[in-house]
Design a protein around this motif. Structure first.
Motif, PDB file in Angstrom:
ATOM      1  N   THR A  13       0.828  -1.226   0.000  1.00 22.99           N
ATOM      2  CA  THR A  13       0.000   0.000   0.000  1.00 22.99           C
ATOM      3  C   THR A  13       0.854   1.265   0.000  1.00 22.99           C
ATOM      4  OG1 THR A  13      -0.066   0.024   2.409  1.00 22.99           O
ATOM      5  CG2 THR A  13      -1.880  -1.116   1.296  1.00 22.99           C
ATOM      6  N   ASP A  18       6.400   2.938  -2.667  1.00 20.83           N
ATOM      7  CA  ASP A  18       7.273   2.076  -3.470  1.00 20.83           C
ATOM      8  C   ASP A  18       6.555   0.796  -3.894  1.00 20.83           C
ATOM      9  OD1 ASP A  18       9.042   4.021  -2.780  1.00 20.83           O
ATOM     10  OD2 ASP A  18      10.568   2.690  -1.936  1.00 20.83           O
ATOM     11  N   ARG A  47      -1.988  -5.634   5.439  1.00 19.59           N
ATOM     12  CA  ARG A  47      -2.216  -5.920   6.862  1.00 19.59           C
ATOM     13  C   ARG A  47      -3.547  -5.321   7.322  1.00 19.59           C
ATOM     14  NH1 ARG A  47      -0.118  -1.529  10.822  1.00 19.59           N
ATOM     15  NH2 ARG A  47      -0.032   0.238   9.408  1.00 19.59           N
ATOM     16  N   ASN A  51      -8.324  -2.837   5.723  1.00 18.46           N
ATOM     17  CA  ASN A  51      -7.297  -1.797   5.528  1.00 18.46           C
ATOM     18  C   ASN A  51      -7.856  -0.691   4.620  1.00 18.46           C
ATOM     19  OD1 ASN A  51      -4.996  -0.342   4.439  1.00 18.46           O
ATOM     20  ND2 ASN A  51      -3.711  -1.969   5.268  1.00 18.46           N
ATOM     21  N   LYS A  75      -6.550   1.373   2.743  1.00 22.27           N
ATOM     22  CA  LYS A  75      -5.882   1.599   1.445  1.00 22.27           C
ATOM     23  C   LYS A  75      -6.136   0.466   0.438  1.00 22.27           C
ATOM     24  CE  LYS A  75      -2.122   4.213   3.544  1.00 22.27           C
ATOM     25  NZ  LYS A  75      -0.814   3.921   4.099  1.00 22.27           N
ATOM     26  N   ASP A 135       0.911  -9.817   8.271  1.00 21.68           N
ATOM     27  CA  ASP A 135       1.547  -8.739   9.032  1.00 21.68           C
ATOM     28  C   ASP A 135       3.000  -9.124   9.285  1.00 21.68           C
ATOM     29  OD1 ASP A 135       2.340  -7.086  11.421  1.00 21.68           O
ATOM     30  OD2 ASP A 135       0.274  -6.397  11.185  1.00 21.68           O
ATOM     31  N   LEU A 153       9.383  -4.383   1.530  1.00 24.44           N
ATOM     32  CA  LEU A 153       9.262  -2.911   1.596  1.00 24.44           C
ATOM     33  C   LEU A 153       8.452  -2.464   2.812  1.00 24.44           C
ATOM     34  CD1 LEU A 153       8.369  -2.140  -2.150  1.00 24.44           C
ATOM     35  CD2 LEU A 153      10.590  -2.630  -1.126  1.00 24.44           C
ATOM     36  N   SER A 159       7.805   3.750   8.498  1.00 27.07           N
ATOM     37  CA  SER A 159       8.870   4.411   7.738  1.00 27.07           C
ATOM     38  C   SER A 159       9.018   5.899   8.042  1.00 27.07           C
ATOM     39  CB  SER A 159       8.618   4.231   6.241  1.00 27.07           C
ATOM     40  OG  SER A 159       7.598   5.091   5.806  1.00 27.07           O
ATOM     41  N   TYR A 181      14.029   4.519  14.095  1.00 28.39           N
ATOM     42  CA  TYR A 181      13.851   4.015  12.725  1.00 28.39           C
ATOM     43  C   TYR A 181      15.205   3.615  12.128  1.00 28.39           C
ATOM     44  CZ  TYR A 181      13.247   4.150   7.643  1.00 28.39           C
ATOM     45  OH  TYR A 181      13.278   3.836   6.310  1.00 28.39           O
ATOM     46  N   LYS A 206      16.549  -0.078  10.947  1.00 27.42           N
ATOM     47  CA  LYS A 206      17.005  -0.388   9.577  1.00 27.42           C
ATOM     48  C   LYS A 206      18.402  -1.010   9.589  1.00 27.42           C
ATOM     49  CE  LYS A 206      13.631   0.647   6.763  1.00 27.42           C
ATOM     50  NZ  LYS A 206      13.021  -0.358   5.867  1.00 27.42           N
ATOM     51  N   HIS A 244      13.454   9.081  -1.707  1.00 35.49           N
ATOM     52  CA  HIS A 244      12.851   9.145  -3.037  1.00 35.49           C
ATOM     53  C   HIS A 244      11.367   9.450  -2.893  1.00 35.49           C
ATOM     54  CE1 HIS A 244      13.353   4.968  -1.702  1.00 35.49           C
ATOM     55  NE2 HIS A 244      12.132   4.767  -2.192  1.00 35.49           N
TER      56      HIS A 244
HETATM   57  P1  NDP Z   1       5.519   3.847   3.019  1.00 37.60           P
HETATM   58  O1  NDP Z   1       5.507   4.414   4.376  1.00 37.60           O
HETATM   59  O2  NDP Z   1       4.814   4.566   1.907  1.00 37.60           O
HETATM   60  O3  NDP Z   1       4.928   2.347   3.067  1.00 37.60           O
HETATM   61  C1  NDP Z   1       5.185   1.489   4.148  1.00 37.60           C
HETATM   62  C2  NDP Z   1       4.418   0.208   3.935  1.00 37.60           C
HETATM   63  O4  NDP Z   1       4.667  -0.676   5.038  1.00 37.60           O
HETATM   64  C3  NDP Z   1       2.896   0.379   3.858  1.00 37.60           C
HETATM   65  O5  NDP Z   1       2.395  -0.440   2.834  1.00 37.60           O
HETATM   66  C4  NDP Z   1       2.432  -0.125   5.223  1.00 37.60           C
HETATM   67  O6  NDP Z   1       1.133  -0.658   5.225  1.00 37.60           O
HETATM   68  C5  NDP Z   1       3.434  -1.262   5.426  1.00 37.60           C
HETATM   69  N1  NDP Z   1       3.461  -1.715   6.824  1.00 37.60           N
HETATM   70  C6  NDP Z   1       3.570  -0.970   7.947  1.00 37.60           C
HETATM   71  N2  NDP Z   1       3.494  -1.749   9.044  1.00 37.60           N
HETATM   72  C7  NDP Z   1       3.337  -3.031   8.597  1.00 37.60           C
HETATM   73  C8  NDP Z   1       3.171  -4.291   9.233  1.00 37.60           C
HETATM   74  N3  NDP Z   1       3.170  -4.400  10.566  1.00 37.60           N
HETATM   75  N4  NDP Z   1       3.017  -5.388   8.468  1.00 37.60           N
HETATM   76  C9  NDP Z   1       3.005  -5.289   7.111  1.00 37.60           C
HETATM   77  N5  NDP Z   1       3.140  -4.131   6.436  1.00 37.60           N
HETATM   78  C10 NDP Z   1       3.303  -3.015   7.177  1.00 37.60           C
HETATM   79  O7  NDP Z   1       7.048   3.595   2.599  1.00 37.60           O
HETATM   80  P2  NDP Z   1       7.783   3.755   1.191  1.00 37.60           P
HETATM   81  O8  NDP Z   1       6.987   3.080   0.144  1.00 37.60           O
HETATM   82  O9  NDP Z   1       8.212   5.156   1.013  1.00 37.60           O
HETATM   83  O10 NDP Z   1       9.130   2.935   1.473  1.00 37.60           O
HETATM   84  C11 NDP Z   1       9.190   1.527   1.256  1.00 37.60           C
HETATM   85  C12 NDP Z   1      10.307   0.955   2.116  1.00 37.60           C
HETATM   86  O11 NDP Z   1      11.536   1.570   1.786  1.00 37.60           O
HETATM   87  C13 NDP Z   1      10.142   1.161   3.633  1.00 37.60           C
HETATM   88  O12 NDP Z   1      10.693   0.024   4.272  1.00 37.60           O
HETATM   89  C14 NDP Z   1      11.001   2.371   3.923  1.00 37.60           C
HETATM   90  O13 NDP Z   1      11.434   2.360   5.266  1.00 37.60           O
HETATM   91  C15 NDP Z   1      12.127   2.156   2.946  1.00 37.60           C
HETATM   92  N6  NDP Z   1      12.809   3.343   2.481  1.00 37.60           N
HETATM   93  C16 NDP Z   1      12.093   4.359   1.918  1.00 37.60           C
HETATM   94  C17 NDP Z   1      12.726   5.468   1.399  1.00 37.60           C
HETATM   95  C18 NDP Z   1      11.972   6.597   0.782  1.00 37.60           C
HETATM   96  O14 NDP Z   1      12.571   7.675   0.609  1.00 37.60           O
HETATM   97  N7  NDP Z   1      10.723   6.423   0.409  1.00 37.60           N
HETATM   98  C19 NDP Z   1      14.208   5.557   1.420  1.00 37.60           C
HETATM   99  C20 NDP Z   1      14.860   4.409   2.011  1.00 37.60           C
HETATM  100  C21 NDP Z   1      14.169   3.338   2.501  1.00 37.60           C
HETATM  101  P3  NDP Z   1      -0.158   0.211   5.732  1.00 37.60           P
HETATM  102  O15 NDP Z   1      -0.549   1.048   4.553  1.00 37.60           O
HETATM  103  O16 NDP Z   1      -1.160  -0.822   6.065  1.00 37.60           O
HETATM  104  O17 NDP Z   1       0.302   1.033   6.892  1.00 37.60           O
END
Ligand code: NDP
Ligand code: GDR
Length: 333
Positions: free
Chosen positions: A10, A13, A33, A37, A39, A56, A78, A82, A151, A155, A181
């Protein structure tokens, strides 16, 4: 064609990566999850080809079931909490999801694949936040890690656990150290989207000011559509490895405000921006700038979209969204 399983479907990325893999003919499965949800509808509308599986990152049994259902050749982890600022407020939850969640996925793959482990390829979404208080400029794969938030610490755990599974079990496990990004799909809590949305609303007369935190922090901002290509490329290599993915340019939050206001024809934004300590962090990451030369040389990857183009794209998209929203509100009887 291969099967791919994406956690974090969701998120920003997850959507771009799904589109990329679907365009290459993959069968794409996404872990979603929570009960109902909010989204889910958006995901089904945006990437209708993706098959959703409930699960989850904190629930290893659900991850093993997801492996069984999707039989993945490639797994992209992913999912994470975050948002760096939020990670101080919920440090334990952040560790459970963003750190232990990685171990849960790696262990699920190992248990599920058994003797066929070498058939599966794994990608971990590592982050430039691991560099934190930077020990080298620019940051590269070998730079000492010094995280500055729960955080970032989480990581680092996921990053080293990925390397450990590669070294212990010979698993094809790669870690992408991605710098910030962004895109029109970025969450509103992150600074680029907060600014692009606010600037669009100011331009339309819907908002008077933006309340910001630290304007001096510098980030290496790229376009998410370019960065998901790098994730895929890592899993196509004969051997797994770690790569910095970045543009090699850095800009301050003030530069971001310059670029966003320039997109609506405003040169001097000082009257629209107010700072509030509520948006300052307990420990800041002052300067990030990545050296993407290994990704360029080994993967043949380079970013296509530059900083000004990226911010203009985001402001333009938010102008459309906010115009539509304002119209809907005036149309309501
Ligand atoms: P987002 O915050 O947009 O997305 C995070 C995702 O993780 C969502 O789909 C969320 O689901 C899901 N999530 C959260 N908690 C859980 C859980 N307990 N079980 C399963 N899924 C879960 O992040 P981005 O798309 O921007 O980033 C993708 C990844 O890359 C992340 O790991 C981030 O930390 C990492 N990253 C991102 C960067 C960036 O600049 N964007 C740079 C470097 C790393 P829900 O919608 O249900 O909350
Ligand atoms: P970051 O992204 O912490 O780098 O993590 P964010 O956009 O939240 O902050 C970037 C910088 O802007 C400063 N800032 C503000 N930030 C927010 N969110 N809101 C504000 O009002 C504001 N004012 C100033 C911050 O202090 C910071 O210096 C992102 C996330 O996507 C992580 O998951 C990812 O790992 C890293 O990028 C790389």
């Amino acid at each position: 064609m291969p099967n791919a399983l994406i956690t974090g479907i969701t998120g920003q990325d997850g959507l771009y990566l799904s589109e990329l893999l679907l365009s290459k003919g993959y069968d794409v499965y996404g872990l979603i999850r929570g009960q109902n949800n909010p989204k889910e509808r958006m995901v089904r509308r945006t990437v209708p080809g993706v098959k959703l599986i409930a699960g989850d990152l904190m629930d290893m049994a659900s991850l093993i079931r997801a492996m069984d259902t999707s039989s993945p050749d490639e797994i992209y982890n992913l999912g994470a909490i975050s948002y760096v600022a939020y990670s101080w407020q919920q440090a334990k939850l952040t560790s459970d999801v963003t750190a232990m969640g990685v171990l849960n996925v790696l262990e699920s793959v190992r248990v599920w694949a058994g003797a066929d482990l070498d058939r599966v390829r794994f990608y971990q979404a590592s982050s430039s936040e691991m560099f934190g208080k930077v020990q080298e400029v620019p940051q590269r794969e070998t730079t000492l890690l010094w995280p500055r938030s729960p955080y970032g610490v989480s990581k680092v755990f996921g990053h080293y656990m990925t390397i450990n599974y590669r070294e212990s079990y010979g698993m094809h496990a790669s870690s992408g150290i991605l710098f910030n990004h962004e895109s029109p799909r970025r969450g509103h809590e992150f600074v680029t989207r907060k600014v692009s949305q606010a600037v669009a609303r100011i331009s339309l007369g819907l908002q008077d000011e933006i309340v910001m935190g630290n304007l001096d922090a510098k980030r290496d901002w790229g376009y998410a559509g370019d960065y998901v290509e790098a994730m895929w490329l890592m899993l196509q290599q004969p051997t797994a490895d770690d790569y910095v993915i970045a543009t090699g340019d850095t800009h301050s939050v003030s530069d971001l405000l310059d670029a966003a206001f320039a997109a609506i024809g405003v040169d001097d934004w000082s009257g629209y921006v107010r700072q509030d300590p509520a948006f300052m962090r307990p420990a800041e990451v002052d300067l990030l700038i990545g050296d993407p030369s290994k990704a360029r040389d080994v993967l043949g990857w380079k970013p296509a979209v530059g900083f000004n183009e990226l911010i203009a794209m985001m402001v333009e998209s938010d102008l459309e969204i906010e115009t539509r929203r304002a119209r809907r509100l005036t149309d309501t009887p």
